[in-house]
Scaffold this motif. Structure first.
Motif, PDB file in Angstrom:
ATOM      1  N   GLU A  39       0.819  -1.206   0.000  1.00  0.00           N
ATOM      2  CA  GLU A  39       0.000   0.000   0.000  1.00  0.00           C
ATOM      3  C   GLU A  39       0.859   1.264   0.000  1.00  0.00           C
ATOM      4  O   GLU A  39       1.823   1.383   0.763  1.00  0.00           O
ATOM      5  CB  GLU A  39      -0.907   0.002   1.226  1.00  0.00           C
ATOM      6  CG  GLU A  39      -1.901   1.134   1.247  1.00  0.00           C
ATOM      7  CD  GLU A  39      -2.823   1.076   2.454  1.00  0.00           C
ATOM      8  OE1 GLU A  39      -3.588   2.030   2.621  1.00  0.00           O
ATOM      9  OE2 GLU A  39      -2.759   0.111   3.220  1.00  0.00           O
ATOM     10  N   GLU A  40       0.470   2.171  -0.878  1.00  0.00           N
ATOM     11  CA  GLU A  40       1.137   3.474  -0.966  1.00  0.00           C
ATOM     12  C   GLU A  40       0.616   4.366   0.155  1.00  0.00           C
ATOM     13  O   GLU A  40      -0.581   4.380   0.439  1.00  0.00           O
ATOM     14  CB  GLU A  40       0.829   4.091  -2.329  1.00  0.00           C
ATOM     15  CG  GLU A  40       1.518   5.391  -2.601  1.00  0.00           C
ATOM     16  CD  GLU A  40       1.274   5.866  -4.033  1.00  0.00           C
ATOM     17  OE1 GLU A  40       2.031   6.737  -4.463  1.00  0.00           O
ATOM     18  OE2 GLU A  40       0.339   5.377  -4.684  1.00  0.00           O
ATOM     19  N   GLU A  41       1.500   5.097   0.783  1.00  0.00           N
ATOM     20  CA  GLU A  41       1.108   6.037   1.831  1.00  0.00           C
ATOM     21  C   GLU A  41       0.470   7.270   1.198  1.00  0.00           C
ATOM     22  O   GLU A  41       0.997   7.821   0.236  1.00  0.00           O
ATOM     23  CB  GLU A  41       2.330   6.465   2.661  1.00  0.00           C
ATOM     24  CG  GLU A  41       2.880   5.368   3.537  1.00  0.00           C
ATOM     25  CD  GLU A  41       1.952   4.990   4.664  1.00  0.00           C
ATOM     26  OE1 GLU A  41       1.405   5.894   5.338  1.00  0.00           O
ATOM     27  OE2 GLU A  41       1.769   3.774   4.879  1.00  0.00           O
ATOM     28  N   ARG A  42      -0.629   7.669   1.729  1.00  0.00           N
ATOM     29  CA  ARG A  42      -1.285   8.898   1.260  1.00  0.00           C
ATOM     30  C   ARG A  42      -0.518  10.090   1.815  1.00  0.00           C
ATOM     31  O   ARG A  42      -0.136  10.110   2.979  1.00  0.00           O
ATOM     32  CB  ARG A  42      -2.728   8.968   1.760  1.00  0.00           C
ATOM     33  CG  ARG A  42      -3.576   7.800   1.339  1.00  0.00           C
ATOM     34  CD  ARG A  42      -4.133   8.039  -0.027  1.00  0.00           C
ATOM     35  NE  ARG A  42      -4.944   6.888  -0.433  1.00  0.00           N
ATOM     36  CZ  ARG A  42      -5.097   6.518  -1.651  1.00  0.00           C
ATOM     37  NH1 ARG A  42      -4.537   7.192  -2.619  1.00  0.00           N
ATOM     38  NH2 ARG A  42      -5.825   5.468  -1.953  1.00  0.00           N
ATOM     39  N   CYS A  43      -0.306  11.074   0.953  1.00  0.00           N
ATOM     40  CA  CYS A  43       0.400  12.267   1.418  1.00  0.00           C
ATOM     41  C   CYS A  43       0.043  13.450   0.518  1.00  0.00           C
ATOM     42  O   CYS A  43      -0.242  13.276  -0.669  1.00  0.00           O
ATOM     43  CB  CYS A  43       1.901  12.051   1.458  1.00  0.00           C
ATOM     44  SG  CYS A  43       2.653  11.547  -0.072  1.00  0.00           S
ATOM     45  N   PRO A  44       0.063  14.655   1.082  1.00  0.00           N
ATOM     46  CA  PRO A  44      -0.216  15.843   0.276  1.00  0.00           C
ATOM     47  C   PRO A  44       0.920  16.094  -0.723  1.00  0.00           C
ATOM     48  O   PRO A  44       1.997  15.509  -0.619  1.00  0.00           O
ATOM     49  CB  PRO A  44      -0.302  16.964   1.310  1.00  0.00           C
ATOM     50  CG  PRO A  44       0.417  16.462   2.506  1.00  0.00           C
ATOM     51  CD  PRO A  44       0.328  14.966   2.475  1.00  0.00           C
ATOM     52  N   GLU A  45       0.647  16.965  -1.683  1.00  0.00           N
ATOM     53  CA  GLU A  45       1.638  17.290  -2.716  1.00  0.00           C
ATOM     54  C   GLU A  45       2.928  17.860  -2.130  1.00  0.00           C
ATOM     55  O   GLU A  45       4.009  17.549  -2.593  1.00  0.00           O
ATOM     56  CB  GLU A  45       1.057  18.288  -3.722  1.00  0.00           C
ATOM     57  CG  GLU A  45       0.090  17.677  -4.703  1.00  0.00           C
ATOM     58  CD  GLU A  45       0.760  16.715  -5.667  1.00  0.00           C
ATOM     59  OE1 GLU A  45       1.843  17.036  -6.194  1.00  0.00           O
ATOM     60  OE2 GLU A  45       0.203  15.632  -5.877  1.00  0.00           O
ATOM     61  N   THR A  46       2.804  18.723  -1.151  1.00  0.00           N
ATOM     62  CA  THR A  46       3.997  19.341  -0.562  1.00  0.00           C
ATOM     63  C   THR A  46       4.223  18.787   0.833  1.00  0.00           C
ATOM     64  O   THR A  46       3.331  18.801   1.672  1.00  0.00           O
ATOM     65  CB  THR A  46       3.852  20.879  -0.500  1.00  0.00           C
ATOM     66  OG1 THR A  46       2.667  21.198   0.217  1.00  0.00           O
ATOM     67  CG2 THR A  46       3.772  21.468  -1.898  1.00  0.00           C
ATOM     68  N   LEU A  47       5.419  18.279   1.031  1.00  0.00           N
ATOM     69  CA  LEU A  47       5.806  17.715   2.320  1.00  0.00           C
ATOM     70  C   LEU A  47       7.133  18.321   2.744  1.00  0.00           C
ATOM     71  O   LEU A  47       7.977  18.649   1.912  1.00  0.00           O
ATOM     72  CB  LEU A  47       5.999  16.202   2.209  1.00  0.00           C
ATOM     73  CG  LEU A  47       4.793  15.336   1.868  1.00  0.00           C
ATOM     74  CD1 LEU A  47       5.247  13.900   1.617  1.00  0.00           C
ATOM     75  CD2 LEU A  47       3.780  15.365   2.989  1.00  0.00           C
ATOM     76  N   SER A  48       7.304  18.416   4.031  1.00  0.00           N
ATOM     77  CA  SER A  48       8.611  18.825   4.548  1.00  0.00           C
ATOM     78  C   SER A  48       9.561  17.644   4.379  1.00  0.00           C
ATOM     79  O   SER A  48       9.117  16.505   4.215  1.00  0.00           O
ATOM     80  CB  SER A  48       8.503  19.202   6.025  1.00  0.00           C
ATOM     81  OG  SER A  48       8.284  18.030   6.808  1.00  0.00           O
ATOM     82  N   PRO A  49      10.862  17.882   4.423  1.00  0.00           N
ATOM     83  CA  PRO A  49      11.807  16.761   4.330  1.00  0.00           C
ATOM     84  C   PRO A  49      11.566  15.703   5.411  1.00  0.00           C
ATOM     85  O   PRO A  49      11.675  14.506   5.136  1.00  0.00           O
ATOM     86  CB  PRO A  49      13.177  17.430   4.494  1.00  0.00           C
ATOM     87  CG  PRO A  49      12.969  18.821   3.969  1.00  0.00           C
ATOM     88  CD  PRO A  49      11.565  19.182   4.389  1.00  0.00           C
TER      89      PRO A  49
END
Length: 159
Positions: A39-49
């Protein structure tokens, strides 16, 4: 020989699925092939390092659980070693002669692979310095594995 491909995310588009299915069918003659989708982790377009690292680590934990003990692990990675089709076939043949019969290929998520996964890999492999969609890389990987078997067996296909 047993080949396992561990990939982050599911193939949704029918054309990618059709390509994968075609090479799965062709490879049945040569090897036992298993495709594992984690499963791919859901994440927003912009993430901090730091957030990117967390996402890669969570995906990496799932990938590591899918690696068979004793398997030769090949991580697809943009900083990996580049082979020609003939060199790749020779590499697989040489490992087989040395008694290696299980191979695990790893295709990461959109952010790449975690340091934990990269550390587990016996080889980092790149097909090109270009960036490709992960879905396409699945098809390209299967085609190159198929091509390698054809080269190893001196069967017509490779030109």
């Amino acid at each position: 020989m047993q080949i396992r491909i561990v990939a982050v995310g599911k193939l949704k588009e029918k054309y990618w699925q059709a390509g994968v299915e075609e090479y799965q069918k062709r490879l049945r003659v040569y090897t036992k092939l298993e495709l594992i989708e984690v499963e791919e982790e859901r994440c927003p377009e912009t993430l901090s390092p730091a957030q990117e690292l967390q996402v890669k680590d969570r995906e990496g934990d799932k990938i590591i659980k899918a690696i068979l003990p004793g398997s030769f692990v090949i991580a697809l990675n943009l900083t990996g070693k580049e082979y020609s089709s003939e060199q790749f076939a020779d590499f697989i043949a040489d490992l087989s002669l040395k008694g290696r019969s299980q191979f695990t290929f790893i295709i990461g998520g959109s952010l790449g692979l975690s340091e934990g996964v990269l550390a587990k890999a016996d080889l980092h492999l790149v097909f090109s310095r270009f960036t490709f969609p992960r879905q396409l890389i699945r098809v390209v990987l299967l085609e190159q594995i198929y091509r390698a078997f054809r080269i190893i067996r001196h069967e017509p296909y490779h030109k």
